[in-house]
Design a protein around this motif. Sequence first.
Motif, PDB file in Angstrom:
ATOM      1  N   MET A 100      47.070 -10.989 -19.040  1.00 39.22           N
ATOM      2  CA  MET A 100      47.297 -11.881 -19.769  1.00 39.22           C
ATOM      3  C   MET A 100      47.506 -11.561 -21.369  1.00 39.22           C
ATOM      4  O   MET A 100      47.267 -12.341 -22.073  1.00 39.22           O
ATOM      5  N   GLY A 101      47.829 -10.160 -21.500  1.00 41.31           N
ATOM      6  CA  GLY A 101      48.201  -9.855 -22.755  1.00 41.31           C
ATOM      7  C   GLY A 101      46.882  -9.427 -23.615  1.00 41.31           C
ATOM      8  O   GLY A 101      47.163  -9.180 -24.807  1.00 41.31           O
ATOM      9  N   HIS A 102      45.871  -9.209 -23.002  1.00 39.81           N
ATOM     10  CA  HIS A 102      44.747  -8.596 -23.657  1.00 39.81           C
ATOM     11  C   HIS A 102      44.672  -7.201 -23.651  1.00 39.81           C
ATOM     12  O   HIS A 102      45.088  -6.322 -22.772  1.00 39.81           O
ATOM     13  N   THR A 103      44.031  -6.465 -24.470  1.00 42.51           N
ATOM     14  CA  THR A 103      43.703  -5.063 -24.445  1.00 42.51           C
ATOM     15  C   THR A 103      42.773  -4.657 -23.689  1.00 42.51           C
ATOM     16  O   THR A 103      41.520  -5.531 -23.472  1.00 42.51           O
ATOM     17  N   ALA A 104      42.785  -3.791 -22.642  1.00 39.65           N
ATOM     18  CA  ALA A 104      41.724  -3.406 -21.702  1.00 39.65           C
ATOM     19  C   ALA A 104      42.327  -2.024 -21.139  1.00 39.65           C
ATOM     20  O   ALA A 104      43.180  -1.703 -20.770  1.00 39.65           O
ATOM     21  N   THR A 105      40.998  -1.448 -20.819  1.00 39.00           N
ATOM     22  CA  THR A 105      41.138  -0.063 -20.470  1.00 39.00           C
ATOM     23  C   THR A 105      39.936   0.067 -19.363  1.00 39.00           C
ATOM     24  O   THR A 105      39.009  -0.450 -19.196  1.00 39.00           O
ATOM     25  N   LEU A 106      40.400   1.143 -18.241  1.00 42.35           N
ATOM     26  CA  LEU A 106      39.315   1.422 -17.352  1.00 42.35           C
ATOM     27  C   LEU A 106      38.726   2.724 -17.692  1.00 42.35           C
ATOM     28  O   LEU A 106      39.392   3.804 -17.393  1.00 42.35           O
ATOM     29  N   GLY A 107      37.406   3.049 -17.706  1.00 39.97           N
ATOM     30  CA  GLY A 107      36.806   4.281 -17.852  1.00 39.97           C
ATOM     31  C   GLY A 107      35.967   4.605 -16.591  1.00 39.97           C
ATOM     32  O   GLY A 107      35.971   3.665 -15.540  1.00 39.97           O
ATOM     33  N   GLY A 108      35.580   5.802 -16.560  1.00 46.45           N
ATOM     34  CA  GLY A 108      34.895   6.015 -15.534  1.00 46.45           C
ATOM     35  C   GLY A 108      34.210   7.450 -15.602  1.00 46.45           C
ATOM     36  O   GLY A 108      34.251   8.150 -16.672  1.00 46.45           O
ATOM     37  N   ASN A 109      33.761   8.136 -14.477  1.00 46.22           N
ATOM     38  CA  ASN A 109      33.270   9.667 -14.471  1.00 46.22           C
ATOM     39  C   ASN A 109      34.128  10.657 -13.932  1.00 46.22           C
ATOM     40  O   ASN A 109      33.725  11.388 -13.308  1.00 46.22           O
ATOM     41  N   GLY A 110      35.494  10.445 -13.875  1.00 42.02           N
ATOM     42  CA  GLY A 110      36.452  11.278 -13.198  1.00 42.02           C
ATOM     43  C   GLY A 110      37.335  10.615 -12.446  1.00 42.02           C
ATOM     44  O   GLY A 110      37.173   9.375 -12.064  1.00 42.02           O
ATOM     45  N   VAL A 111      38.018  11.239 -11.434  1.00 42.36           N
ATOM     46  CA  VAL A 111      39.065  10.862 -10.531  1.00 42.36           C
ATOM     47  C   VAL A 111      38.758  11.556  -9.308  1.00 42.36           C
ATOM     48  O   VAL A 111      38.541  13.027  -9.174  1.00 42.36           O
ATOM     49  N   ILE A 112      38.249  10.799  -8.099  1.00 42.10           N
ATOM     50  CA  ILE A 112      37.835  11.405  -7.022  1.00 42.10           C
ATOM     51  C   ILE A 112      38.981  11.387  -6.069  1.00 42.10           C
ATOM     52  O   ILE A 112      39.553  10.443  -5.893  1.00 42.10           O
ATOM     53  N   VAL A 113      39.276  12.639  -5.449  1.00 41.06           N
ATOM     54  CA  VAL A 113      40.203  12.653  -4.388  1.00 41.06           C
ATOM     55  C   VAL A 113      40.162  12.034  -3.204  1.00 41.06           C
ATOM     56  O   VAL A 113      39.172  12.166  -2.241  1.00 41.06           O
ATOM     57  N   THR A 114      41.057  10.942  -2.822  1.00 45.26           N
ATOM     58  CA  THR A 114      40.727  10.451  -1.646  1.00 45.26           C
ATOM     59  C   THR A 114      41.702  10.731  -0.399  1.00 45.26           C
ATOM     60  O   THR A 114      41.707  10.719   0.614  1.00 45.26           O
ATOM     61  N   ALA A 115      42.942  11.860  -0.648  1.00 52.04           N
ATOM     62  CA  ALA A 115      43.796  12.179   0.026  1.00 52.04           C
ATOM     63  C   ALA A 115      44.623  13.385  -0.636  1.00 52.04           C
ATOM     64  O   ALA A 115      44.951  13.192  -1.657  1.00 52.04           O
ATOM     65  N   VAL A 116      44.911  14.169   0.369  1.00 49.42           N
ATOM     66  CA  VAL A 116      45.909  15.231  -0.134  1.00 49.42           C
ATOM     67  C   VAL A 116      47.157  15.453   0.452  1.00 49.42           C
ATOM     68  O   VAL A 116      47.173  15.471   1.842  1.00 49.42           O
ATOM     69  N   VAL A 117      48.108  14.965  -0.203  1.00 47.93           N
ATOM     70  CA  VAL A 117      49.411  14.715   0.542  1.00 47.93           C
ATOM     71  C   VAL A 117      50.282  15.728   0.899  1.00 47.93           C
ATOM     72  O   VAL A 117      50.914  15.805   2.005  1.00 47.93           O
ATOM     73  N   GLY A 118      50.184  17.010   0.136  1.00 48.41           N
ATOM     74  CA  GLY A 118      50.678  18.343   0.743  1.00 48.41           C
ATOM     75  C   GLY A 118      51.181  18.868  -0.718  1.00 48.41           C
ATOM     76  O   GLY A 118      51.029  18.808  -1.710  1.00 48.41           O
ATOM     77  N   GLY A 119      52.078  19.765  -0.358  1.00 50.33           N
ATOM     78  CA  GLY A 119      52.858  20.478  -1.394  1.00 50.33           C
ATOM     79  C   GLY A 119      52.086  21.889  -1.846  1.00 50.33           C
ATOM     80  O   GLY A 119      51.179  22.098  -1.112  1.00 50.33           O
ATOM     81  N   PRO A 120      52.577  22.192  -2.981  1.00 45.28           N
ATOM     82  CA  PRO A 120      51.825  23.510  -3.496  1.00 45.28           C
ATOM     83  C   PRO A 120      50.468  23.615  -3.722  1.00 45.28           C
ATOM     84  O   PRO A 120      49.551  24.380  -3.705  1.00 45.28           O
ATOM     85  N   ASN A 121      49.686  22.322  -3.729  1.00 43.62           N
ATOM     86  CA  ASN A 121      48.337  22.278  -4.103  1.00 43.62           C
ATOM     87  C   ASN A 121      47.576  21.900  -2.945  1.00 43.62           C
ATOM     88  O   ASN A 121      46.336  21.524  -2.655  1.00 43.62           O
ATOM     89  N   GLU A 122      48.198  21.919  -1.562  1.00 47.20           N
ATOM     90  CA  GLU A 122      47.308  21.512  -0.373  1.00 47.20           C
ATOM     91  C   GLU A 122      46.098  22.445  -0.096  1.00 47.20           C
ATOM     92  O   GLU A 122      45.146  21.585   0.372  1.00 47.20           O
ATOM     93  N   SER A 123      46.221  23.482  -0.533  1.00 49.99           N
ATOM     94  CA  SER A 123      44.836  24.231  -0.156  1.00 49.99           C
ATOM     95  C   SER A 123      44.086  24.405  -1.428  1.00 49.99           C
ATOM     96  O   SER A 123      42.690  24.734  -1.411  1.00 49.99           O
TER      97      SER A 123
END
Length: 339
Positions: A100-123
């Motif tokens: 609706m055009g209002h200013t809004a942000t989402l804060g929190g305590n970090g990003v929790i990993v829910t899935a590891v897709v693969g690639g160079p960071n798989e391990s």
Amino acid sequence: VVEGASDPLPTQPSGGAGGTEPGGGASGDATAGGGILLTSVSVRQATPLLLLQAQFDSSIEISPMEEVLGGANSGQLEASANREMSDSQAIAQVLGARAMGHTATLGGNGVIVTAVVGGPNESVFKIDDVIVAVEGSPVDSVSTLHQRLEELGGDREISLQVQRSVGGPVVSVAARTQATVTPSGNQSQSPIAVALLEAPPTVGLGISGRTLNPTAVVDGEIEMNSAGLSGPSGGLAWTLAVIDKLSGGELTDGRRIAVTGTITESGQVGAIGGVMHKLDGAISGGSELFLYPSETGAGEVAALQEKAQGRIKLVAVASLDEALTELGFSPPTTAQNEI
């Protein structure tokens, strides 16, 4: 006993009190007036009377308690469901206000990993890792993580500060950034989604994640009363209810719209359980339209269509963008004043 219900969602901008949807909120009359209705499933201990009623009422399902709890105890399940409801409401406030055009942000305590897709960071990463900083710069949300990665660029080694579990000690890990693939038809290309999400990310880590303990920061106040409901499946409904309220009811325009589906920070709609029971609630609540996740399996979709039988229109949506398009609503293109 598992059965469906459909209730109007009470949302109130600017700190007002009580439910504001027609019918007086989630405990009110669910058959009068228009608005967004959250379809839900109630779970309770079976009684001899309910066991008898279930023989004649297809909207009531009898299941073993162990199957319903899924290995958790009732206290753990309740705590998890309450957290998921709180998270979905925070995300809904931000997406709804931005739409609706209002200013809004989402804060929190970090990003929790829910899935590891693969690639160079798989391990490198494990499920339930919490990313709290990139190259020493704090990360409080998925949006902040994307910003940090965009600044650093793709195909380079970086240092991240990670908790190996929520509340655990922080360790440093080395990971490699990589270019992300934008799927064909990604919602980030639409005007609505651009307003919601800003620019789509081009740099990633090969993981999926969510903001830990998300908190909405908007240019005003939006009260959301869950009325005893819990779980993540009301995310899309809450988001649409916020938009409907901030638009003065223009979104629903007098229609009764029943909704189910989770919502992510990127506005994607996810699958839910008990969709057949939720359709029962939508029909009994007098809704003319039922929005449900497009991730719903083909077998369930066929069963939904058979049960609807012309009594209610069924529409599958994959994103908030698609839901708004289906409802024929165009958000404002200019910034709005304080809520």
